[in-house]
Scaffold this motif. Sequence first.
Motif, PDB file in Angstrom:
ATOM      1  N   TRP A  38      27.164  93.107  -4.336  1.00 36.48           N
ATOM      2  CA  TRP A  38      26.119  93.433  -5.707  1.00 36.48           C
ATOM      3  C   TRP A  38      24.734  92.194  -5.111  1.00 36.48           C
ATOM      4  CZ3 TRP A  38      27.135  96.287 -10.179  1.00 36.48           C
ATOM      5  CH2 TRP A  38      27.981  96.888 -10.015  1.00 36.48           C
ATOM      6  N   TRP A  39      24.595  91.972  -3.845  1.00 31.23           N
ATOM      7  CA  TRP A  39      23.861  91.038  -3.815  1.00 31.23           C
ATOM      8  C   TRP A  39      22.650  91.353  -4.172  1.00 31.23           C
ATOM      9  CZ3 TRP A  39      19.864  90.903  -0.946  1.00 31.23           C
ATOM     10  CH2 TRP A  39      18.934  89.634  -0.492  1.00 31.23           C
ATOM     11  N   PRO A  40      22.019  93.538  -3.627  1.00 34.42           N
ATOM     12  CA  PRO A  40      21.172  94.054  -4.369  1.00 34.42           C
ATOM     13  C   PRO A  40      20.928  93.676  -5.382  1.00 34.42           C
ATOM     14  CG  PRO A  40      22.201  95.067  -2.587  1.00 34.42           C
ATOM     15  CD  PRO A  40      23.540  93.858  -3.081  1.00 34.42           C
ATOM     16  N   VAL A  41      21.541  93.711  -6.400  1.00 32.45           N
ATOM     17  CA  VAL A  41      21.597  93.666  -7.983  1.00 32.45           C
ATOM     18  C   VAL A  41      20.999  91.814  -7.912  1.00 32.45           C
ATOM     19  CG1 VAL A  41      22.371  93.740 -10.100  1.00 32.45           C
ATOM     20  CG2 VAL A  41      23.542  95.388  -8.084  1.00 32.45           C
ATOM     21  N   VAL A  42      21.692  90.879  -7.937  1.00 30.85           N
ATOM     22  CA  VAL A  42      21.217  90.030  -7.701  1.00 30.85           C
ATOM     23  C   VAL A  42      19.894  89.331  -7.020  1.00 30.85           C
ATOM     24  CG1 VAL A  42      21.223  87.238  -7.076  1.00 30.85           C
ATOM     25  CG2 VAL A  42      23.153  88.874  -7.385  1.00 30.85           C
ATOM     26  N   LEU A  43      19.151  90.693  -6.189  1.00 29.50           N
ATOM     27  CA  LEU A  43      18.268  90.135  -5.153  1.00 29.50           C
ATOM     28  C   LEU A  43      16.771  90.912  -6.104  1.00 29.50           C
ATOM     29  CD1 LEU A  43      15.299  89.294  -3.288  1.00 29.50           C
ATOM     30  CD2 LEU A  43      16.741  91.584  -2.144  1.00 29.50           C
ATOM     31  N   GLY A  44      17.277  91.950  -6.370  1.00 27.92           N
ATOM     32  CA  GLY A  44      15.791  92.178  -7.486  1.00 27.92           C
ATOM     33  C   GLY A  44      16.141  91.880  -8.944  1.00 27.92           C
ATOM     34  N   GLY A  45      17.617  91.022  -9.201  1.00 28.34           N
ATOM     35  CA  GLY A  45      16.513  90.690 -10.777  1.00 28.34           C
ATOM     36  C   GLY A  45      15.877  89.807 -10.411  1.00 28.34           C
ATOM     37  N   GLY A  46      16.794  88.526  -9.422  1.00 27.42           N
ATOM     38  CA  GLY A  46      15.772  87.319  -8.867  1.00 27.42           C
ATOM     39  C   GLY A  46      13.887  87.215  -8.961  1.00 27.42           C
ATOM     40  N   LEU A  47      13.257  88.677  -7.929  1.00 24.36           N
ATOM     41  CA  LEU A  47      12.007  89.292  -7.122  1.00 24.36           C
ATOM     42  C   LEU A  47      11.808  89.834  -9.089  1.00 24.36           C
ATOM     43  CD1 LEU A  47      12.987  91.524  -4.809  1.00 24.36           C
ATOM     44  CD2 LEU A  47      11.784  89.024  -4.562  1.00 24.36           C
ATOM     45  N   ALA A  48      12.505  90.257 -10.377  1.00 25.45           N
ATOM     46  CA  ALA A  48      11.660  90.698 -11.149  1.00 25.45           C
ATOM     47  C   ALA A  48      11.737  89.806 -11.805  1.00 25.45           C
ATOM     48  CB  ALA A  48      12.436  91.267 -12.163  1.00 25.45           C
ATOM     49  N   SER A  49      11.929  88.480 -11.995  1.00 25.70           N
ATOM     50  CA  SER A  49      12.177  87.761 -12.883  1.00 25.70           C
ATOM     51  C   SER A  49      11.199  86.495 -12.437  1.00 25.70           C
ATOM     52  CB  SER A  49      13.571  86.850 -13.122  1.00 25.70           C
ATOM     53  OG  SER A  49      14.833  86.732 -13.440  1.00 25.70           O
ATOM     54  N   GLY A  50      11.683  86.220 -11.598  1.00 31.85           N
ATOM     55  CA  GLY A  50       9.707  85.301 -10.094  1.00 31.85           C
ATOM     56  C   GLY A  50       8.530  86.107 -10.761  1.00 31.85           C
ATOM     57  N   THR A  51       8.402  87.863 -11.051  1.00 32.89           N
ATOM     58  CA  THR A  51       7.137  87.889 -10.869  1.00 32.89           C
ATOM     59  C   THR A  51       6.864  87.983 -12.465  1.00 32.89           C
ATOM     60  OG1 THR A  51       7.717  89.550  -9.384  1.00 32.89           O
ATOM     61  CG2 THR A  51       6.042  90.425 -10.875  1.00 32.89           C
ATOM     62  N   ALA A  52       7.666  87.854 -13.178  1.00 29.11           N
ATOM     63  CA  ALA A  52       7.419  87.861 -14.312  1.00 29.11           C
ATOM     64  C   ALA A  52       6.605  86.449 -14.929  1.00 29.11           C
ATOM     65  CB  ALA A  52       8.845  87.669 -16.048  1.00 29.11           C
ATOM     66  N   ILE A  53       8.064  84.950 -14.108  1.00 29.48           N
ATOM     67  CA  ILE A  53       7.116  83.576 -14.484  1.00 29.48           C
ATOM     68  C   ILE A  53       5.267  83.426 -13.633  1.00 29.48           C
ATOM     69  CG2 ILE A  53       7.935  81.496 -14.098  1.00 29.48           C
ATOM     70  CD1 ILE A  53       9.410  82.863 -15.560  1.00 29.48           C
ATOM     71  N   VAL A  54       5.657  84.013 -12.897  1.00 23.71           N
ATOM     72  CA  VAL A  54       4.355  84.050 -11.688  1.00 23.71           C
ATOM     73  C   VAL A  54       3.151  84.559 -13.037  1.00 23.71           C
ATOM     74  CG1 VAL A  54       3.264  85.143  -9.915  1.00 23.71           C
ATOM     75  CG2 VAL A  54       5.456  83.490  -9.632  1.00 23.71           C
ATOM     76  N   TRP A  55       3.297  85.427 -13.253  1.00 24.81           N
ATOM     77  CA  TRP A  55       2.086  86.429 -13.999  1.00 24.81           C
ATOM     78  C   TRP A  55       2.014  84.983 -15.491  1.00 24.81           C
ATOM     79  CZ3 TRP A  55       4.100  92.023 -16.640  1.00 24.81           C
ATOM     80  CH2 TRP A  55       2.484  92.169 -17.569  1.00 24.81           C
TER      81      TRP A  55
END
Length: 721
Positions: free
Chosen positions: A100-117
């Motif tokens: 399930w690592w791709p799910v973790v990777l996608g979720g981490g990228l989404a969360s990180g993008t929101a924080i950078v924004w």
Amino acid sequence: MRPWHLRTGSIVFAWLLALFAVAVAGRSAPDSYWLLVHLLALGAGSNAILIWSWYFTESVLRLPHQADRRSQAARLALFNSGAAAVVVGYSLGHTSASSWWPVVLGGGLASGTAIVWHAVALLHRFRTSLPSRFGPMVRYYIASGCCLPIGIGLGIAMAAGALPGTWHARFLVAHAAVNVLGWIGLAVLGTLVTLWPTMLHTRMADGVEKAAARGLFVLPAGVAVIAGGALGGLRPLAGAGVLLYLAAVVLVLRPHVDEARRKPPVSFPTLSALSGVAWLIGTLIALAVSLFAGPDWHTAGERLRTLAIPFAVGFLGQVLFGALSYLLPVVLGRRPSATQAATAMLDRAGGARVVATNAALLLCVLPVPDAVRWTCGAVVVVSMSALVPLTIAAVVATHRAEDVPVDRTRAPTRVRPPEIGAGQRAGRASIGLVAVVLAVVAGVAWDPAAAHSGAAPPGTTAGHDTAAQDRAAQDNPRPRVDMSPRDPALPPVGPASVHTVDIAHGSPAPVLHGRPGDTFVVTVKGAHSGACRFGGLATDSVRTEPDATIYRLTALGGGAGLYRCRNGAEGPDDFGGTDETGAIVVNPPGLAPVAREYLLVESTSSARGSAAFNSVPNQYDRQTIDVNTRDRVRIWVVDAGPDADLSFHVVGGQFGTVFAGGRYLLRPDNPEHGGSQVLALAPGQGGFVDLPFPEPGTYQFLDHVMVNGDRGAHGTIRVRN
């Protein structure tokens, strides 16, 4: 404004409800320890920072609160979808054979993008707004937002499970520093600059702004030094970074002591926030000691794990709950009477809740018996979860107060809350202390063996002295178990195909070690009724003599299992007792050679509240298993039960071979290039793992069913050059 804060506040409380659900479920939830920390920090805490850092930025910059709601809503939606994906993906990956690592990777990228924004939006508002007295405090939120994407990246790398040697422990320290001390710590400290005197209803002390400005340069530097030291493998440097961060915390908070002297904290919001800051300072000191005094990175990683709950619950949880208890009435109430009604509701039993939370949490992290830790943990959950129903009641009280018609013919009067004397406050606080005392009594009553056996904080082991072992033996109707150390080395298989073994009641049970098709001639001596069970061996014949029973057995297939022999003096169904239970190891065909081979048989006793590898709790913490670097080691593991599952884990190790249930679950040449962290066994099952130790150091091994690991199923592998 109120509907907006009701909607966004419900996000925080949804994460808190999930947190409390996992806390109630305990270890029945998959990797509940990881979930507890991340539901609070990544879920509730991070959402609160996203919501309230934007609110405080608008306040200190004197901007309208209703502006840019759509962008803020989009950031919250993106962040929460990503955070949910991380939590779900990691949890399912922990319990499933599929990745399930791709799910973790996608979720981490989404969360990180929101924080950078979020951080970029804060920077834009700060640069385009007019100067204000507290405007520089927004820099704390911008610096905080720069940390979390880095921490998320480190977490994604650890979730991939491909970090060799000490890298996992080092990534863990860097991950905690950037996320907890950077993202959360900077946001909290920046908020307290203005929020703390406001909560106390007193003027700001002299020097607060200057100290905060200086601290803003030192705090991120401390985070960078900790993370750099960890990633560079320099523990003293990481420890120095913790001390630098601690000095900056003292620098920023020192002027606020004057505010607390002038207006002592007595309400729940102020007491809760003050307790959180105290836990932050205490855990920073403990973390620095572990980095300086620990023998290696594996030990530092394990000790950081024990500090995760004090960091998350003691610091973040209490500061978050205190701030919410103060801010929610402010943003919900449209009239002073409504605000005061909500404040009074959220302050109910405040002293008792704070005392119960902190006293119980302190006992949870001290070396207390496991049953006491569970009951004290329940007190923490109950006292902190009280915020949820109180918040609902506060919203209802707010609506009721606003429904009362206003008499505009009279001048408005300020309703002051009743004064509560020091004696009344002490009496209410003592209720919380009584609750903790009752929890301790309940824990001892739940597991009487805990009253005279040591226990260790989560992630460490308890010491069992000779007197405690003697008491346990007296409480057990079986003959006293020999508590002398057991050599974990697996006896080699000789060239002969027939193996002669003697089993004497009251002595450590020998290992039956052979190959498929080998014959075992087993002589069982002593007061046995002849009722022995040999798992995985075919019984060819049984011959009874006056003082012994002789079995002739044939090994059928490769694997590991148990034999049990019943003492004739015991009941008809009473099998067990570690001196009557032994291991059967049958090498599967084509077994690869290794440098060293060991055998660990785990047995548990609910009556004694103990667990052990090879019969003696914690013996391999005192008598370490010593190997050399680059040696490939095989560890056979058997779960003797009688009714507890086993999850064998070597902290910092990576299993290249996993064999269980008569078949290979993982081989070194697997096409996925995968590795494993645990060997999961049901009662009566056995198997083995192979792993190398590429770097010297101290590696802990334990039953990752942590209640058994804490009770004695724990040991140490010392690797030398």
